[in-house]
Write a protein that holds these residues in place. Structure first.
Motif, mmCIF file in Angstrom:
data_model
loop_
_atom_site.group_PDB
_atom_site.id
_atom_site.type_symbol
_atom_site.label_atom_id
_atom_site.label_comp_id
_atom_site.label_asym_id
_atom_site.label_seq_id
_atom_site.Cartn_x
_atom_site.Cartn_y
_atom_site.Cartn_z
ATOM 1 N N ARG A 66 9.036 44.385 14.605
ATOM 2 C CA ARG A 66 10.032 45.309 15.150
ATOM 3 C C ARG A 66 10.059 45.165 16.660
ATOM 4 O O ARG A 66 9.059 44.831 17.295
ATOM 5 N N GLU A 77 13.803 52.391 7.671
ATOM 6 C CA GLU A 77 12.986 52.630 8.862
ATOM 7 C C GLU A 77 11.885 53.649 8.572
ATOM 8 O O GLU A 77 10.734 53.490 9.007
ATOM 9 N N ARG A 109 20.033 35.253 14.406
ATOM 10 C CA ARG A 109 19.046 35.468 13.352
ATOM 11 C C ARG A 109 19.115 34.399 12.266
ATOM 12 O O ARG A 109 18.083 33.913 11.797
ATOM 13 N N GLU A 115 13.507 49.552 19.049
ATOM 14 C CA GLU A 115 13.754 50.192 17.758
ATOM 15 C C GLU A 115 12.895 51.436 17.558
ATOM 16 O O GLU A 115 13.174 52.250 16.690
ATOM 17 N N TRP A 167 9.564 37.309 9.659
ATOM 18 C CA TRP A 167 8.939 38.179 10.672
ATOM 19 C C TRP A 167 9.286 39.643 10.425
ATOM 20 O O TRP A 167 8.422 40.520 10.502
ATOM 21 N N ARG A 168 10.533 39.900 10.086
ATOM 22 C CA ARG A 168 10.946 41.279 9.816
ATOM 23 C C ARG A 168 10.247 41.821 8.568
ATOM 24 O O ARG A 168 9.829 42.984 8.538
ATOM 25 N N ARG A 169 10.138 40.978 7.550
ATOM 26 C CA ARG A 169 9.472 41.429 6.324
ATOM 27 C C ARG A 169 8.000 41.738 6.562
ATOM 28 O O ARG A 169 7.415 42.578 5.876
ATOM 29 N N TYR A 210 12.989 34.268 11.158
ATOM 30 C CA TYR A 210 13.237 35.632 11.628
ATOM 31 C C TYR A 210 13.107 36.650 10.497
ATOM 32 O O TYR A 210 12.474 37.704 10.662
ATOM 33 N N SER A 211 13.683 36.351 9.343
ATOM 34 C CA SER A 211 13.620 37.292 8.220
ATOM 35 C C SER A 211 12.187 37.496 7.755
ATOM 36 O O SER A 211 11.800 38.607 7.377
ATOM 37 N N THR A 256 0.029 44.140 10.465
ATOM 38 C CA THR A 256 1.018 43.153 10.035
ATOM 39 C C THR A 256 0.385 41.784 9.881
ATOM 40 O O THR A 256 0.590 41.083 8.887
#
Length: 645
Positions: free
Chosen positions: A529, A634, A494, A533, A523-525, A520-521, A552
């Motif tokens: 997912r 989550e 990551r 998950e 994309w997560r923000r 990557y961070s 998104t």
């Protein structure tokens, strides 16, 4: 009392001392990360602790009655045992009986029934049914089908089985060597969660910086045969280590200056020799011995990429491209993607979602079964293979790289092959050693040397971070960031993705491909997912549901995110859920503050001098708070996604 004590451990191969009087104490509840450069002896030290290797000298002591388990670095290949058989093998005699009874219970002939009765009697005498329950329970907790054979499971699920085997015996100490290698991000996240629930002590080797930050309560570095402990977080360790190296350089410079002055004095003329102080002569002799025995820290790898002539502005353009193997569902479907010169792209997705297939399509190695892919001009590709298949293990490093050449050209400069290999920390002697005796890190460095010796304007790197030490990783990140050509990276590291790529391409496992701006961070923000998950699927039930990423992409479009948009039906949350959504950010903030407070307490140098029950209670509280924080985040993401639909 420490669970594990290493006292002045020494080990040498030939004239090279790998461990030189190394000492270490590990207390209950600690999670100790063992760091060091490739080839320093980290894996060997773990083997000494586990009893696989006997040191030349020193003492290893365990607390009386303590149990040790090992999570191996390499995954088994071709193992046809069931998950139940593997986990039960943690109990040598009883495990064999349990496995035999387990298989006999599926047979109905008289001989099998008679043998099963004999096995049952023996199991009862050994309290085997309690162990059988433990095996079944832990497999259930990890979601593993006991009847699945290891050779039918992915790497992540094999790691679950091996961890279940390591933990079923309820060890006091757990050893792990590069546990995240070849695992996708969901598998790494699962492993982190499982390990935070472990209440014993851990000693692990890893170069995954995100994993270290999450897991380590203390960092121990193996440097020139010595173990140096840093009772601090990983980031604090980096700061302290830099200061320690600066101080070491300063002290060495002062020592060398004084030695030089004494050497000048001893070589003075007749007058000086008449008044020579014998005590000063003996002191000089001792200084010479000390200087001769000094183990100088090895150099840092220094390399650059051999860049070819620029490619055309367009590298590849896909329009409604589809790829499917005969009589199989599409691996890639409805692909619309443009790759331009200078793009730095990270491919993210669970193992088996088609990342390598996508790369081969974009490079023209595969033809789409539907749609079209247009390639640019003057494309010169260099490929880094995660399986190190580019290396001939029977040949030495020199022959692997030179391919008959004595000199190679790097950015217009001619370099001798041996000198070039030294930039990758290979001494002339090591360069002439067969690759088969190299460690994983050395093979990775050699493959980088081979990769960067070829002119290229497109670099494709498949899991380049496996086995590389942190210093080489950081240099690789720097070189890739400065590379003027195109970079395509397949990685589950990551932090590496955050530091290198400017675009994330996510493959969701259904054939759909989604593009996001950032690392990557980012994309997560933006709500990224993995299917694992949300699906909670078992390994034998592949999740086929197509994820909806339109909300998104819509939210990220202001930042330049490229996505596929479509009209969406507005769904209003109920009053109760809306109220819950409004309350969650404050709850997240409170939990983050509590986690930061507990992490600060654990990172304090005096923490492990507290009573053991206080240490265990604090670590347990930290683990529970972190788990609670993840659950709340989550839930917030779930409600936020519903609110934006």
């Amino acid at each position: 009392m420490p669970l594990l004590t290493l006292d002045k451990i020494s080990l040498a191969f030939g004239m090279h001392p790998l461990l030189d009087g190394a000492s270490l104490l590990i207390e209950p509840g600690e999670r100790v990360c063992l760091l060091g450069r490739n080839g320093e002896g980290k894996s060997t030290l773990l083997k000494i602790v586990s009893g696989e290797v006997t040191p030349d000298g020193g003492v290893i002591r365990f607390e009386e009655g303590s149990v040790l388990s090992v999570l191996p670095q390499n995954l088994p290949s071709g193992d046809a045992r069931t998950a139940y058989d593997v986990v039960a093998s943690a109990f040598p005699e009883t495990g064999e009986l349990l496995v035999e009874f387990h298989h006999l219970s599926h047979q109905v002939d008289d001989a099998s029934m008679e043998r099963m009765m004999n096995v049952q009697e023996r199991l009862e005498a050994l309290d085997g049914w309690r162990l059988d329950q433990k095996v079944t329970t832990i497999l259930g907790q990890y979601g593993v089908d006991p009847e699945r054979t290891l050779n039918t499971l992915s790497g992540g699920w094999q790691r679950r089985v091996l961890l279940a085997k390591a933990l079923v015996a309820e060890p006091d100490i757990l050893l792990l060597d590069e546990p995240t290698n070849h695992l996708d991000v969901p598998a790494i996240a699962w492993l982190e969660d499982a390990l935070t629930q472990f209440r014993g002590a851990m000693l692990f080797v890893s170069h995954d910086r995100a994993f270290i930050r999450r897991m380590a309560t203390r960092v121990v570095e193996l440097d020139r045969g010595q173990l140096v402990s840093f009772s601090a977080s990983y980031d604090k360790y980096l700061e302290l280590k830099e200061k320690a190296l600066e101080e070491e350089e300063r002290q060495n410079a002062l020592f060398d200056k004084r030695l030089k002055q004494e050497e000048v004095w001893i070589r003075q003329g007749i007058k000086a020799r008449r008044t020579r102080n014998m005590g000063r002569v003996r002191s000089l002799k001792a200084m010479r011995d000390e200087h001769r025995q000094r183990r100088v820290r090895g150099g840092t790898a220094s390399f650059s990429v051999e860049e070819a002539a620029r490619s055309g502005k367009l590298v590849a353009e896909a329009s409604h491209a589809v790829f499917a193997y005969p009589e199989q569902p599409p691996v890639i479907k409805d692909l619309d993607l443009t790759v331009l010169r200078g793009d730095k792209i990270g491919l993210v997705g669970e193992n088996g979602t088609g990342k390598t297939t996508l790369v081969r399509l974009l490079l023209g190695e595969l033809e789409p079964t539907e749609g079209s892919i247009r390639l640019g001009t003057n494309l010169q590709v260099a490929y880094f293979d995660q399986l190190r298949g580019e290396l001939d293990l029977e040949r030495n490093a020199l022959d692997n790289l030179s391919e008959g050449r004595e000199f190679i050209d790097i950015n217009g400069q001619s370099k001798h092959v041996l000198g070039y290999l030294q930039e990758f920390l290979f001494t002339p002697e090591r360069s002439r050693s067969p690759v088969s005796v190299f460690s994983g890190g050395e093979r990775a460095r050699l493959l980088l040397a081979k990769l960067f010796s070829k002119p290229a304007n497109i670099l494709v790197l498949d899991e380049p971070t496996n086995d590389l030490d942190v210093e080489t990783l950081e240099l690789l990140e720097e070189q890739l960031s400065e590379f003027k050509g195109t970079v395509i990276v397949i990685s589950h590291d990551r932090e590496f993705l955050d530091n290198v790529v400017t675009d994330i391409i996510f493959l969701d496992g259904t054939g759909s491909v989604h593009e996001f701006v950032g690392g990557y961070s980012d994309w997560r923000r933006q709500g990224g997912r993995f299917p694992a998950e949300t699906s909670g699927s078992r390994p034998d039930k592949q999740d086929k549901r197509d994820k909806d990423y339109n909300s998104t992409n819509k939210a990220a479009s202001a930042a330049g995110t490229v996505g596929q948009s479509s009209k969406q039906k507005t769904v209003k949350l109920s009053y109760k859920l809306k109220l819950e959504l409004e309350q969650l950010p404050a709850m997240i903030e409170q939990l983050e503050s509590r986690v930061a407070e507990l992490q600060g307490r654990v990172s304090a140098p005096e923490f492990y001098s507290c009573p053991p029950e206080e240490v265990s209670a604090t670590l347990e509280q930290l683990s529970e708070t972190e788990s609670r924080l993840e659950s709340v985040i989550e839930r917030w993401m779930e409600l936020e996604e519903q609110a934006n639909q």
